[in-house]
Design a protein around this motif. Structure first.
Motif, PDB file in Angstrom:
ATOM      1  N   GLN A   1       1.018  -0.741  -0.193  1.00 24.28           N
ATOM      2  CA  GLN A   1      -0.136   0.301  -0.030  1.00 24.28           C
ATOM      3  C   GLN A   1       0.832   1.544   0.223  1.00 24.28           C
ATOM      4  OE1 GLN A   1      -1.867  -0.673   3.782  1.00 24.28           O
ATOM      5  NE2 GLN A   1      -3.874  -1.206   2.505  1.00 24.28           N
ATOM      6  N   VAL A   2       2.026   1.000   0.690  1.00 24.76           N
ATOM      7  CA  VAL A   2       2.628   2.375   0.727  1.00 24.76           C
ATOM      8  C   VAL A   2       3.409   2.844  -0.546  1.00 24.76           C
ATOM      9  CG1 VAL A   2       4.732   3.235   1.586  1.00 24.76           C
ATOM     10  CG2 VAL A   2       3.686   2.037   3.319  1.00 24.76           C
ATOM     11  N   GLN A   3       3.881   1.371  -0.787  1.00 22.17           N
ATOM     12  CA  GLN A   3       4.938   1.209  -2.909  1.00 22.17           C
ATOM     13  C   GLN A   3       3.737   2.028  -3.487  1.00 22.17           C
ATOM     14  OE1 GLN A   3       6.611  -2.150  -3.068  1.00 22.17           O
ATOM     15  NE2 GLN A   3       8.177  -2.353  -2.783  1.00 22.17           N
ATOM     16  N   ALA A   4       2.348   1.776  -3.990  1.00 24.94           N
ATOM     17  CA  ALA A   4       1.130   1.948  -4.805  1.00 24.94           C
ATOM     18  C   ALA A   4       1.024   3.685  -4.408  1.00 24.94           C
ATOM     19  CB  ALA A   4       0.334   1.333  -4.348  1.00 24.94           C
ATOM     20  N   GLU A   5       0.867   3.714  -3.157  1.00 21.14           N
ATOM     21  CA  GLU A   5       0.661   6.006  -3.020  1.00 21.14           C
ATOM     22  C   GLU A   5       1.740   6.106  -3.314  1.00 21.14           C
ATOM     23  OE1 GLU A   5      -1.547   8.690  -1.762  1.00 21.14           O
ATOM     24  OE2 GLU A   5      -2.122   6.183  -2.517  1.00 21.14           O
ATOM     25  N   LEU A   6       3.459   6.630  -2.406  1.00 19.38           N
ATOM     26  CA  LEU A   6       4.344   6.482  -3.583  1.00 19.38           C
ATOM     27  C   LEU A   6       4.398   7.177  -4.796  1.00 19.38           C
ATOM     28  CD1 LEU A   6       6.858   5.204  -0.991  1.00 19.38           C
ATOM     29  CD2 LEU A   6       6.264   7.963  -0.963  1.00 19.38           C
ATOM     30  N   VAL A   7       3.536   5.641  -6.151  1.00 20.43           N
ATOM     31  CA  VAL A   7       3.710   6.036  -6.749  1.00 20.43           C
ATOM     32  C   VAL A   7       2.650   6.890  -7.772  1.00 20.43           C
ATOM     33  CG1 VAL A   7       3.122   4.552  -9.313  1.00 20.43           C
ATOM     34  CG2 VAL A   7       4.923   3.387  -7.439  1.00 20.43           C
ATOM     35  N   ARG A   8       1.343   6.720  -6.721  1.00 19.40           N
ATOM     36  CA  ARG A   8       0.476   7.415  -7.298  1.00 19.40           C
ATOM     37  C   ARG A   8       0.785   9.157  -7.184  1.00 19.40           C
ATOM     38  NH1 ARG A   8      -3.781  10.589  -5.586  1.00 19.40           N
ATOM     39  NH2 ARG A   8      -3.229  10.328  -3.294  1.00 19.40           N
ATOM     40  N   GLN A   9       1.485   9.092  -5.953  1.00 16.54           N
ATOM     41  CA  GLN A   9       2.368  10.540  -5.693  1.00 16.54           C
ATOM     42  C   GLN A   9       3.418  11.167  -6.587  1.00 16.54           C
ATOM     43  OE1 GLN A   9       1.742  12.144  -1.783  1.00 16.54           O
ATOM     44  NE2 GLN A   9       0.318  10.510  -1.235  1.00 16.54           N
ATOM     45  N   LYS A  10       3.892  10.096  -7.291  1.00 15.91           N
ATOM     46  CA  LYS A  10       4.425  10.312  -8.105  1.00 15.91           C
ATOM     47  C   LYS A  10       6.072   9.762  -7.415  1.00 15.91           C
ATOM     48  CE  LYS A  10       1.887  13.291 -11.575  1.00 15.91           C
ATOM     49  NZ  LYS A  10       1.337  13.707 -12.245  1.00 15.91           N
ATOM     50  N   ALA A  11       6.279   9.456  -6.239  1.00 13.03           N
ATOM     51  CA  ALA A  11       7.483   8.964  -6.496  1.00 13.03           C
ATOM     52  C   ALA A  11       8.166   8.064  -7.134  1.00 13.03           C
ATOM     53  CB  ALA A  11       7.847   9.135  -4.956  1.00 13.03           C
ATOM     54  N   ILE A  12      10.409   8.292  -7.494  1.00 16.15           N
ATOM     55  CA  ILE A  12      10.578   7.367  -7.582  1.00 16.15           C
ATOM     56  C   ILE A  12      10.643   5.905  -6.624  1.00 16.15           C
ATOM     57  CG2 ILE A  12      13.047   6.770  -8.975  1.00 16.15           C
ATOM     58  CD1 ILE A  12      12.402   9.324 -10.169  1.00 16.15           C
ATOM     59  N   ILE A  13      10.263   4.727  -6.809  1.00 14.04           N
ATOM     60  CA  ILE A  13      10.950   3.712  -5.249  1.00 14.04           C
ATOM     61  C   ILE A  13      12.233   2.420  -6.572  1.00 14.04           C
ATOM     62  CG2 ILE A  13       9.197   5.224  -4.086  1.00 14.04           C
ATOM     63  CD1 ILE A  13       7.672   2.147  -5.094  1.00 14.04           C
TER      64      ILE A  13
END
Length: 423
Positions: free
Chosen positions: A411-423
């Motif tokens: 969930q954390v990773q999916a939300e970061l991607v939604r917020q255009k973070a690079i992971i």
């Protein structure tokens, strides 16, 4: 929005302590999930070391490779975009050691950060110091704060320690350790010289030659034999990292002595450069940093401790929530340049969510300089570009925990991607 504090208990979903790069990203990331979020900062402006110490660059956004790769997006990218719109962020610049930096205007940074927080919907308080924490059943329930009007408390379901010094972690008796002060990296006072000729040679070797001549002539006190010097675009000003001091930043007496000594060094460096470095004959001190730049104090202990090997071997993790790309840069000797260790293939390493989650408290995440690292890895993780990335991840994790009672990695990773973070 800016909050007017009434002297009573306030209630939030997420509270972040520390308004530097990590804290700002945490606040924006948490608010984007709809969490009622508060950011607390003890200074009169946001920005942390960038603005408190007049640091002229954001480091850690781009790898050292050629061509370089951007590894920080999300909130960090939002800030860079705002600065670019204000003509306050230059194109990436390579240092003499090949590291890629983003030169920024510190005054514009303050304005851009204010705007970013206000637009996010998060609340923030300046001039507010956290002085205590309430803990129950293995988690923080509230923080005690003080301003000139008195003491007040703030309750929340989840917290982020982005204080740099692990202040909230220590107050709540979470997982942390304090290295021997002799092992901590030295602090540096940034010096901005005006009146420097456009033709002045700013290579480190030129400073080394000039400072050696100054020392031989009896000019002092001078700590470093050389340093990184960068011209401020469109001016006759240069910013120099010359005045080092060994300091225990957790001790006000040590900090006081170091601040005074560093300002004496600044005057001595001015004398040295005016006398021995062509192009500095008419130089003067335009400004010294509002405070000494502090690199290291307490270290958080998380569910995973990032190691120096993780960094230099460019290791990946399944629970990655951020990337780090700045080389290991240790300022261990007050009289010398930093010592570097390079990342494999000038690439990047992963930062796992486990290194943000505090080992001793169920609802506390660290960000920026409070990410769980050994002393070697810390010398890479601590830079501001990486702090934007780890802060963003910590804010998202804290918001999910506040809403659901847990923060699963997917969930954390999916939300970061939604917020255009690079992971």
């Amino acid at each position: 929005m800016i909050v007017v504090v009434e002297k009573r208990c306030r209630v939030y979903d997420v509270v972040i302590v520390g308004g530097g790069s990590a804290g700002i990203a945490a606040a924006v990331g948490a608010a984007a999930l709809g969490a009622k979020t508060l950011l607390i900062e003890r200074s009169s402006f946001l920005g942390g070391q960038a603005t408190n110490c007049s640091i002229p660059t954001y480091d850690g956004f781009f790898t050292r490779a050629e061509p370089s790769e951007q590894v920080v997006g999300g909130v960090g990218r939002q800030i860079i975009d705002k600065l670019s719109m204000m003509n306050a962020c230059q194109k990436p610049l390579r240092s003499p050691w090949g590291n890629v930096m983003l030169p920024v205007n510190n005054e514009a940074v303050k304005v851009a950060l204010d705007a970013c927080i206000e637009e996010s919907g998060a609340d923030f308080l300046l001039h507010t110091r956290v002085i205590g924490a309430e803990v129950s059943d293995g988690g923080i329930t509230a923080v005690e704060c003080v301003d000139d009007g008195g003491v007040f408390s703030i309750k929340a379901a989840a917290f982020v320690d982005a204080s740099g010094e692990c202040n909230l972690t220590a107050m709540a008796r979470g997982g942390f350790f304090t290295p021997d002060p002799a092992d901590m990296q030295v602090g540096t006072l940034l010096i901005r010289f005006g009146g420097v000729s456009q033709g002045a040679d700013l290579r480190p070797q030129c400073f080394k030659t000039a400072i050696a001549s100054a020392k031989a002539s009896g000019i002092g006190p001078l700590s470093k034999d050389s340093g990184f010097v960068m011209r401020v675009s469109g001016s006759n000003d240069v910013i120099a990292t010359l005045a080092n001091e060994r300091v225990n930043a957790l001790d006000s007496a040590s900090l006081t002595a170091a601040e005074i000594a560093a300002r004496k060094q600044a005057r001595a460096y001015l004398q040295a450069l005016r006398q021995f470095l062509p192009g500095f004959e008419d130089a003067y001190i335009n400004q010294t940093g509002p405070q000494l730049g502090i690199r290291e104090t307490r270290h958080a202990i998380g569910e995973y401790v990032i190691t120096g090997e993780d960094v230099v071997q460019a290791r990946r993790h399944e629970d990655a929530v951020a990337r780090g790309c700045w080389p290991v840069e240790r300022h261990s000797n007050a009289g010398a340049l930093a010592a570097y260790e390079w990342i494999l293939n000038d690439s990047y390493y992963d930062i796992p969510l486990r290194s943000l989650k505090n080992k001793g408290l169920s609802n506390l995440w660290g960000a920026g300089r409070t990410v769980s690292c050994d002393l070697i890895a810390f010398a890479s993780v601590r830079v501001m570009g990486t702090a934007f990335a780890t802060g963003h991840a910590a804010g998202v994790a804290a918001a999910l925990f506040a809403q659901k009672g847990y923060a699963e990695i997917a969930q954390v990773q999916a939300e970061l991607v939604r917020q255009k973070a690079i992971i």
